[in-house]
Design a protein around this motif. Structure first.
Motif, PDB file in Angstrom:
ATOM      1  N   HIS A 816      33.350  34.934   3.397  1.00 11.85           N
ATOM      2  CA  HIS A 816      33.830  35.050   4.774  1.00 11.85           C
ATOM      3  C   HIS A 816      34.603  33.784   5.142  1.00 11.85           C
ATOM      4  CE1 HIS A 816      33.811  35.397   9.167  1.00 11.85           C
ATOM      5  NE2 HIS A 816      33.577  36.688   8.987  1.00 11.85           N
ATOM      6  N   PRO A 817      35.707  33.913   5.884  1.00  8.58           N
ATOM      7  CA  PRO A 817      36.526  32.721   6.213  1.00  8.58           C
ATOM      8  C   PRO A 817      35.751  31.634   6.950  1.00  8.58           C
ATOM      9  CG  PRO A 817      37.728  34.737   6.723  1.00  8.58           C
ATOM     10  CD  PRO A 817      36.347  35.157   6.356  1.00  8.58           C
ATOM     11  N   LEU A 818      34.764  32.021   7.770  1.00  2.00           N
ATOM     12  CA  LEU A 818      34.022  31.024   8.545  1.00  2.00           C
ATOM     13  C   LEU A 818      33.121  30.162   7.669  1.00  2.00           C
ATOM     14  CD1 LEU A 818      33.421  29.991  11.435  1.00  2.00           C
ATOM     15  CD2 LEU A 818      31.600  31.705  11.571  1.00  2.00           C
ATOM     16  N   SER A 819      32.883  30.592   6.421  1.00  2.44           N
ATOM     17  CA  SER A 819      31.953  29.845   5.571  1.00  2.44           C
ATOM     18  C   SER A 819      32.435  28.416   5.333  1.00  2.44           C
ATOM     19  CB  SER A 819      31.770  30.562   4.234  1.00  2.44           C
ATOM     20  OG  SER A 819      32.995  30.630   3.522  1.00  2.44           O
ATOM     21  N   SER A 820      33.761  28.214   5.243  1.00  2.00           N
ATOM     22  CA  SER A 820      34.272  26.862   4.997  1.00  2.00           C
ATOM     23  C   SER A 820      33.991  25.952   6.185  1.00  2.00           C
ATOM     24  CB  SER A 820      35.774  26.917   4.711  1.00  2.00           C
ATOM     25  OG  SER A 820      36.467  27.516   5.784  1.00  2.00           O
ATOM     26  N   CYS A 821      34.098  26.476   7.398  1.00  2.00           N
ATOM     27  CA  CYS A 821      33.804  25.663   8.590  1.00  2.00           C
ATOM     28  C   CYS A 821      32.328  25.268   8.633  1.00  2.00           C
ATOM     29  CB  CYS A 821      34.179  26.430   9.853  1.00  2.00           C
ATOM     30  SG  CYS A 821      35.929  26.861   9.961  1.00  2.00           S
ATOM     31  N   LEU A 822      31.461  26.233   8.317  1.00  2.00           N
ATOM     32  CA  LEU A 822      30.027  25.941   8.356  1.00  2.00           C
ATOM     33  C   LEU A 822      29.637  24.986   7.226  1.00  2.00           C
ATOM     34  CD1 LEU A 822      28.566  29.468   9.220  1.00  2.00           C
ATOM     35  CD2 LEU A 822      29.115  27.583  10.747  1.00  2.00           C
ATOM     36  N   THR A 823      30.304  25.111   6.089  1.00  2.00           N
ATOM     37  CA  THR A 823      30.016  24.178   4.988  1.00  2.00           C
ATOM     38  C   THR A 823      30.446  22.763   5.367  1.00  2.00           C
ATOM     39  OG1 THR A 823      30.399  25.981   3.413  1.00  2.00           O
ATOM     40  CG2 THR A 823      30.337  23.757   2.530  1.00  2.00           C
ATOM     41  N   ASP A 824      31.573  22.645   6.040  1.00  2.00           N
ATOM     42  CA  ASP A 824      32.010  21.327   6.508  1.00  2.00           C
ATOM     43  C   ASP A 824      30.999  20.744   7.486  1.00  2.00           C
ATOM     44  OD1 ASP A 824      34.258  21.554   4.973  1.00  2.00           O
ATOM     45  OD2 ASP A 824      35.564  22.222   6.616  1.00  2.00           O
ATOM     46  N   ARG A 825      30.459  21.620   8.336  1.00  2.00           N
ATOM     47  CA  ARG A 825      29.435  21.143   9.301  1.00  2.00           C
ATOM     48  C   ARG A 825      28.205  20.653   8.556  1.00  2.00           C
ATOM     49  NH1 ARG A 825      27.246  18.679  12.549  1.00  2.00           N
ATOM     50  NH2 ARG A 825      26.517  19.274  14.639  1.00  2.00           N
ATOM     51  N   LEU A 826      27.844  21.368   7.489  1.00  2.00           N
ATOM     52  CA  LEU A 826      26.694  20.968   6.678  1.00  2.00           C
ATOM     53  C   LEU A 826      26.960  19.626   6.000  1.00  2.00           C
ATOM     54  CD1 LEU A 826      23.908  21.881   5.617  1.00  2.00           C
ATOM     55  CD2 LEU A 826      25.093  22.965   3.706  1.00  2.00           C
ATOM     56  N   MET A 827      28.168  19.439   5.507  1.00  2.28           N
ATOM     57  CA  MET A 827      28.508  18.150   4.886  1.00  2.28           C
ATOM     58  C   MET A 827      28.441  17.020   5.900  1.00  2.28           C
ATOM     59  SD  MET A 827      31.597  18.668   2.210  1.00  2.28           S
ATOM     60  CE  MET A 827      31.726  20.162   1.259  1.00  2.28           C
ATOM     61  N   GLY A 828      28.850  17.329   7.115  1.00  4.46           N
ATOM     62  CA  GLY A 828      28.779  16.301   8.149  1.00  4.46           C
ATOM     63  C   GLY A 828      27.360  15.829   8.395  1.00  4.46           C
ATOM     64  N   LEU A 829      26.388  16.717   8.180  1.00 11.09           N
ATOM     65  CA  LEU A 829      24.982  16.352   8.402  1.00 11.09           C
ATOM     66  C   LEU A 829      24.426  15.465   7.290  1.00 11.09           C
ATOM     67  CD1 LEU A 829      23.568  19.746   9.706  1.00 11.09           C
ATOM     68  CD2 LEU A 829      24.013  17.675  11.031  1.00 11.09           C
ATOM     69  N   LEU A 830      25.153  15.301   6.179  1.00 13.29           N
ATOM     70  CA  LEU A 830      24.670  14.417   5.117  1.00 13.29           C
ATOM     71  C   LEU A 830      24.551  12.982   5.603  1.00 13.29           C
ATOM     72  CD1 LEU A 830      26.750  15.778   2.088  1.00 13.29           C
ATOM     73  CD2 LEU A 830      24.277  15.988   2.414  1.00 13.29           C
ATOM     74  N   SER A 831      25.310  12.632   6.631  1.00 15.71           N
ATOM     75  CA  SER A 831      25.252  11.277   7.182  1.00 15.71           C
ATOM     76  C   SER A 831      24.239  11.163   8.316  1.00 15.71           C
ATOM     77  CB  SER A 831      26.641  10.867   7.699  1.00 15.71           C
ATOM     78  OG  SER A 831      27.595  10.944   6.662  1.00 15.71           O
ATOM     79  N   ASP A 832      23.576  12.263   8.641  1.00 12.33           N
ATOM     80  CA  ASP A 832      22.617  12.255   9.744  1.00 12.33           C
ATOM     81  C   ASP A 832      21.325  11.571   9.294  1.00 12.33           C
ATOM     82  OD1 ASP A 832      20.263  13.508  11.338  1.00 12.33           O
ATOM     83  OD2 ASP A 832      22.044  14.032  12.524  1.00 12.33           O
ATOM     84  N   PRO A 833      20.836  10.588  10.044  1.00  9.49           N
ATOM     85  CA  PRO A 833      19.620   9.868   9.620  1.00  9.49           C
ATOM     86  C   PRO A 833      18.406  10.776   9.481  1.00  9.49           C
ATOM     87  CG  PRO A 833      20.731   8.718  11.431  1.00  9.49           C
ATOM     88  CD  PRO A 833      21.398  10.047  11.307  1.00  9.49           C
ATOM     89  N   GLU A 834      18.314  11.791  10.348  1.00 11.45           N
ATOM     90  CA  GLU A 834      17.142  12.657  10.344  1.00 11.45           C
ATOM     91  C   GLU A 834      17.301  13.828   9.366  1.00 11.45           C
ATOM     92  OE1 GLU A 834      14.784  15.676  13.428  1.00 11.45           O
ATOM     93  OE2 GLU A 834      16.385  14.369  14.164  1.00 11.45           O
ATOM     94  N   LEU A 835      18.450  14.479   9.368  1.00 10.24           N
ATOM     95  CA  LEU A 835      18.634  15.714   8.608  1.00 10.24           C
ATOM     96  C   LEU A 835      19.372  15.509   7.294  1.00 10.24           C
ATOM     97  CD1 LEU A 835      19.639  18.126  11.531  1.00 10.24           C
ATOM     98  CD2 LEU A 835      17.409  17.896  10.425  1.00 10.24           C
ATOM     99  N   GLY A 836      19.827  14.288   7.009  1.00 11.73           N
ATOM    100  CA  GLY A 836      20.622  14.042   5.813  1.00 11.73           C
ATOM    101  C   GLY A 836      19.970  14.512   4.522  1.00 11.73           C
ATOM    102  N   PRO A 837      18.725  14.092   4.227  1.00  8.37           N
ATOM    103  CA  PRO A 837      18.086  14.556   2.972  1.00  8.37           C
ATOM    104  C   PRO A 837      17.941  16.070   2.897  1.00  8.37           C
ATOM    105  CG  PRO A 837      16.938  12.645   3.865  1.00  8.37           C
ATOM    106  CD  PRO A 837      17.911  13.075   4.920  1.00  8.37           C
ATOM    107  N   ALA A 838      17.572  16.693   4.035  1.00  9.98           N
ATOM    108  CA  ALA A 838      17.445  18.156   4.040  1.00  9.98           C
ATOM    109  C   ALA A 838      18.799  18.823   3.814  1.00  9.98           C
ATOM    110  CB  ALA A 838      16.837  18.613   5.362  1.00  9.98           C
ATOM    111  N   ALA A 839      19.863  18.259   4.385  1.00 12.16           N
ATOM    112  CA  ALA A 839      21.205  18.817   4.183  1.00 12.16           C
ATOM    113  C   ALA A 839      21.592  18.734   2.713  1.00 12.16           C
ATOM    114  CB  ALA A 839      22.218  18.066   5.044  1.00 12.16           C
ATOM    115  N   ALA A 840      21.224  17.633   2.056  1.00  9.16           N
ATOM    116  CA  ALA A 840      21.521  17.506   0.625  1.00  9.16           C
ATOM    117  C   ALA A 840      20.798  18.573  -0.181  1.00  9.16           C
ATOM    118  CB  ALA A 840      21.135  16.108   0.135  1.00  9.16           C
ATOM    119  N   ASP A 841      19.509  18.802   0.150  1.00  6.44           N
ATOM    120  CA  ASP A 841      18.762  19.856  -0.535  1.00  6.44           C
ATOM    121  C   ASP A 841      19.313  21.236  -0.199  1.00  6.44           C
ATOM    122  OD1 ASP A 841      16.973  18.262  -1.949  1.00  6.44           O
ATOM    123  OD2 ASP A 841      15.633  18.080  -0.219  1.00  6.44           O
ATOM    124  N   GLY A 842      19.982  21.353   0.940  1.00  8.77           N
ATOM    125  CA  GLY A 842      20.551  22.641   1.321  1.00  8.77           C
ATOM    126  C   GLY A 842      21.606  23.133   0.348  1.00  8.77           C
TER     127      GLY A 842
END
Length: 1032
Positions: A816-842
């Motif tokens: 789906h075309p929206l998947s790239s936007c959501l994946t970018d949002r997920l990558m942005g969370l890699l720098s999040d102090p709280e959710l970063g490790p979970a985003a990496a495991d995602g």
């Protein structure tokens, strides 16, 4: 005007004459193609080309004549379709005459004749004329390889287009070809020559008195001994020549009197390849031979085959010998005999029996199995052969079983009997009394039951297999036999502690239950039902297993025999009733017991998938019952002690996960019509609390998991997920809009992580299947808004992240075309102090296959190569993010990258390896054991598949692998040692400088406290010890 026209005509001819001179006298090759192109375009005619060549064709110098004819031949090869019949006649007469010319001219003449052999306008009779001229005037084998190939091509072309004319030559054509082929050595030419011989025979050309000569000119190459040169551009393999020659030798029975002595001679030789080739050729010949051809050679053939099977050290020779014996017997079996003719089959089988019977009486001797294999190979050829051998061998084996008392001897004899019983399955008998096994049935059953009662496990296993094969014979076993068989299988399933016998007994029960459902319904299912109700005190007596081990076996036995629809209608209520007894407090429920029941239910559901009727029965029986039990357990005001225990068990994560598997398995194979009926009940249950379709639905409260329901009720959304996410895509879900909004709301509920995750997965599963359109866009917008609101701040960030992850996966799977936007949002969370490790495991979740939702079995839309596309679209961004990220965030990027690469097909990763390897090596230094393990799992196959690239980093690899072999995590230590083992596949000169260091370092994990680590250390250190030694 006339003068001008004459000048225009002369000008092109002048150009043609110039091209001819450049080719003939100037030794240039280009003019030939130019002349051919001009002829095809109509600038010149072939006649004009011949006229321009006039002086060259009559030149006294042979090389000049050869160049002139070569030019004409090359033009004809490109322009033969333009020739008229009259032109073809004159050209053929010209070329035939030139076959008498100087030997330097012959190659060009043959090329011209090859071009003319392709002409559609070739008049009748000229093909024969050309071939006669070649046979009379050309000594083919004195020509170079390419010119000999041209002669074969001319013959092939005429055989394809002028078959009747060539057949008019009679045996002269065959004799002429024999002269052409005699002495051929080049494999390229031999492939064509073998094909011509095959066509001569298969298309009924006259061989006349030259059968033996044709055989000799081809059989001189048998067996093929050819090793292709390195970097051979022609790609001819030894196997190609072997198969081509075999097709010739096995193409006609007329070769039999010459070929069979040759095959016997080669089988008796000491050369392994000759033995194999001869036996395989004999196998092929039996397809076209009859008794007449084989009669005089049967004793010698049998003696050679018997010797190879008895004495050979090669399993391949033994297998080919047995296959040849099978083919010989089949050939003798299918021959039609006159009333007064001798039946060679009986005498041949009698010889086999005479030479092999006595070895069957010596189960400890080495010839017992070769003899059994020979007899079984012959018996497997036809029903007649099977009857003859079985009726002679079975009484002997039955007698030997009773003569020998040792278990290992009896096992050998029973295994031989099993082999003969399996052969009986190949043949059908209209009359029950005609079957050879009918007379031995009682003795066989007695023998099998003795084996099942023997304490030796291996003998039991053979007995179980033999019982299964005997039971597969239609209408052979009586009701009494079946009752005894069921009793033995029941005893082995419960009273024998050996897991092999237990597992084999369950498998045999399932196989036989499908064939004899009444016997198992009458004699086994009631015993299992009684066992389920037996109290612990009753089971404590005797030496049998305790209740805790007996009940799981009983449950597994019930699921194992559920292979017939009639049995399912008995076993399924028993399993559900046992689960309900816990609900009523009759038995004290434990988590393991409930999980065991659910596992059995799932196995029954899997067996029901083969039959639509059984599938629907299971679904409409089991799903409402499970839902009712779960709903009752979720009611908040249960006061009784037993019920509170049950509530606690049924609502546990593990139990709900197994119930999810049962419901999903029961739903995936429903037809759309039946699924529509079911969804009309299940969805209103969760949205409106409509419990009318549930059995025993007098609950103490309302079921409202999406409204103000208790935590227990909300947990049951996992069961809704199992159902709706397993439906076929074309099933319409009622109240879908409301359901999606409720799921979205629950997915961000912070009070129960299990419920919110289940709701997010259910929402994602429905999104994945929903057709594209406005409604899907609305659902996606709602999800994005919910995710952004949750991630912004507040206590629901973890739940919002989970929702983002599952929605992203649902869209990635369907491109789906929206998947790239959501994946970018997920990558942005890699720098999040709280959710970063979970985003990496995602990223591991995005790339891996799920078991409960978004599966192909559950009809999810999973596009092929979604992993490759995800890698291409997102890994460059991950790499850029890693380089730009602060030092404390880099491990998250490494972990995400490692998860993506670890689950990527290795052929996709290899081209990108040079640019990504430095990051993978850096990931090994990450303190996170998950990153270490994922990266090691990614590197190990790369060490095997890309040694040249990996060897550039050998110093870093050795250091990091050795450091990780001392990791606190056992899984990391094992993976690091496996990588150390894989390192030995790199080029030896690169590794030798590290050999002493590695051997010393690997001594430490030899004393590791974990056996699996020590095992890997021994394997890796052994390979490093052998590194650089001769033969390694």
């Amino acid at each position: 005007m006339a003068a001008a026209a004459a000048l225009e005509a002369v000008a092109p001819l002048g150009a043609l004459w110039g091209l001819v001179q450049d080719f003939v006298m100037g030794q240039q090759e280009g003019p030939a193609d130019q002349v051919a192109a001009d002829v095809k375009s109509g600038s010149y005619t072939v006649l004009q080309v011949v006229e321009a060549l006039g002086s060259s064709l009559e030149n006294p110098e042979p090389r000049t004549r050869a160049r002139g004819i070569q030019l004409l031949s090359q033009v004809l090869l490109q322009c033969h379709c333009l020739l008229l019949e009259k032109e073809v006649v004159h050209l053929i007469l010209f070329y035939e005459n030139r076959l008498k010319d100087h030997h330097l001219v012959i190659p060009s003449v043959l090329q011209g004749l090859r071009a003319l052999s392709l002409c559609v306008a070739l008049p009748p009779g000229l093909a024969v004329s050309v071939l006669k001229a070649i046979f009379q005037e050309v000594h083919v084998q004195s020509l170079p390889q390419v010119d000999r190939h041209t002669v074969y091509s001319i013959i092939t072309n005429f055989m394809r287009t002028r078959e009747e004319e060539l057949k008019g030559l009679g045996a002269d054509f065959t004799f002429g070809f024999i002269q052409v082929m005699d002495g051929e050595k080049d494999p390229r030419n031999l492939l064509v020559a073998f094909r011509i011989v095959y066509d001569l025979i298969s298309r009924d050309y006259s061989l006349g008195p030259f059968v033996e000569e044709l055989f000799e000119v081809t059989s001189c190459y048998f067996p093929i001994d050819f090793t292709p040169p390195p970097n051979d551009p022609h790609g001819i393999q030894r196997e190609d020549l072997i198969l081509s020659l075999r097709a010739v030798l096995a193409s006609t029975p007329r070769f039999a009197e010459f070929l069979l002595p040759l095959l016997i001679e080669k089988v008796d030789s000491e050369i392994l390849s000759a033995k194999l080739d001869s036996l395989q050729t004999l196998n092929a010949c039996c397809a076209v031979y009859g008794q007449k051809e084989l009669k005089d050679f049967l004793p010698s053939l049998w003696a050679s085959i018997r010797r190879e099977v008895f004495q050979t050290a090669s399993e391949r020779v033994e297998a080919e010998g047995l296959a040849a014996l099978n083919s010989l017997t089949a050939c003798l079996s299918r021959s039609v005999l006159r009333a007064d003719a001798e039946d060679l089959l009986d005498s041949f089988l009698s010889n086999i029996l005479q030479d092999c019977r006595h070895h069957l009486c010596e189960p400890d001797m080495k010839l017992v199995w070769p003899s059994a294999k020979l007899l079984q190979a012959a018996a497997g050829a036809s029903a007649r052969a099977c009857d003859h051998i079985t009726s002679n061998v079975l009484p002997l084996l039955l007698e030997q079983f009773h003569k020998h008392s040792q278990s290992n001897q009896r096992r050998t004899i029973l295994e031989m009997i099993l082999g003969f019983l399996k052969l009986q399955q190949k043949w059908s008998y209209e009359d029950k009394d005609e079957r050879p096994l009918s007379g031995f049935k009682d003795q066989l059953c007695s023998l099998i039951f003795m084996a099942l009662s023997d304490p030796n496990t291996q003998l039991q296993l053979v007995g179980i297999r033999t019982l299964t094969v005997l039971g597969a014979q239609p209408d052979l076993l009586s009701s009494g036999d079946l009752e005894l068989a069921v009793g033995h299988l029941y005893r082995l399933s419960f009273l024998e502690e050996d897991s092999q016998s237990w597992a084999a007994a369950l498998e045999a029960s399932g196989t036989l239950a499908a064939l004899y459902p009444m016997a198992f319904s009458s004699h086994l299912v009631p015993k299992l039902a009684e066992d389920l109700c037996t109290e612990e005190s009753d089971l404590a007596r005797g030496d049998g297993p305790t209740r805790c081990s007996r009940h799981p076996r009983c449950l597994q036995a019930l699921s194992a025999v559920s292979t017939h629809p009639s049995i399912v209608k008995e076993t399924l209520p028993l399993l559900l009733q046992h689960l309900c007894q816990m609900n009523r407090g009759i038995t004290s429920p434990g988590t393991s017991e409930v999980i065991a029941i659910c596992h059995s239910l799932q196995q029954v559901a899997e067996k029901c998938q083969r039959d639509p009727e059984s599938c629907w029965y299971f679904h409409q029986t089991a799903v409402p019952c499970l839902l009712a039990l779960a709903v009752q357990a979720s009611m908040p005001d249960l006061a009784e002690k037993e019920h509170s225990v049950l509530k606690k068990v049924l609502l546990e994560d593990e139990v709900l996960a197994t119930m999810v598997s049962v419901i999903a398995t029961a739903t995936t194979h429903l037809s759309p019509d039946l699924a529509t009926q079911s969804v009309a009940h299940v969805v209103p249950l969760f949205l409106d609390g409509n419990i009318s379709f549930l059995p025993e639905n007098s609950f103490s409260g309302r079921f409202q998991p999406f409204q103000d329901g208790s935590s227990g009720q909300r947990r049951l959304v996992a069961l809704l997920m199992a159902f709706v996410c397993s439906l076929p895509r074309n099933v319409e879900i009622p109240q879908l809009n409301r359901l999606m909004r409720e799921l979205l709301e629950l997915s961000c509920c912070q009070s129960c992580p299990f419920s919110s995750t289940a709701a997010a997965k259910c929402f994602a599963g429905l999104l994945n299947k929903h057709p594209a359109g406005q409604q899907l866009d609305e659902f996606l917008q709602l999800a994005v808004d919910k995710v952004e609101a949750g991630l912004s701040s507040g206590p629901c960030r973890s739940q919002a992240f989970t929702l983002l992850l599952w929605v992203t996966k649902a869209l990635v799977l369907r491109y789906h075309p929206l998947s790239s936007c959501l994946t970018d949002r997920l990558m942005g969370l890699l720098s999040d102090p709280e959710l970063g490790p979970a985003a990496a495991d995602g990223f591991s979740l995005l790339m891996s296959d799920c078991t409960d939702v978004l599966t192909r079995a559950g009809h999810a839309e999973v596009r092929i190569m979604f992993r490759q596309r995800f890698f291409t679209d997102n890994v460059p961004a991950l790499v850029r993010g890693f380089h730009a990220a602060p030092q404390d965030v880099k491990p998250n990027y490494l972990k995400g990258l490692s998860h993506v690469l670890n689950r990527l097909p290795k052929p996709v990763l290899l081209p990108e390896l040079p640019t990504l390897l430095s990051l993978l090596l850096e990931a090994l230094s990450c303190p996170d054991s998950v990153v270490q393990l994922s990266t090691l799992s990614c590197l190990q196959p790369l060490l095997l598949e890309a040694p040249q690239v990996m060897s550039l980093h050998v110093d870093t690899l050795v250091t990091k692998f050795l450091n990780l072999s001392a990791s606190p995590s056992m899984a990391v230590r094992i993976a690091a040692l496996q990588c150390m083992h894989a390192l030995t596949h790199l080029p030896t000169p690169v590794l030798l400088p590290y050999k002493p260091q590695v051997i010393r370092a690997l001594a430490k994990p030899l004393d590791d406290k974990k056996r699996l680590v020590r095992k890997e250390a021994v394997s890796a250190r052994g390979e490093w010890f052998l590194l650089g030694s001769p033969g390694s």
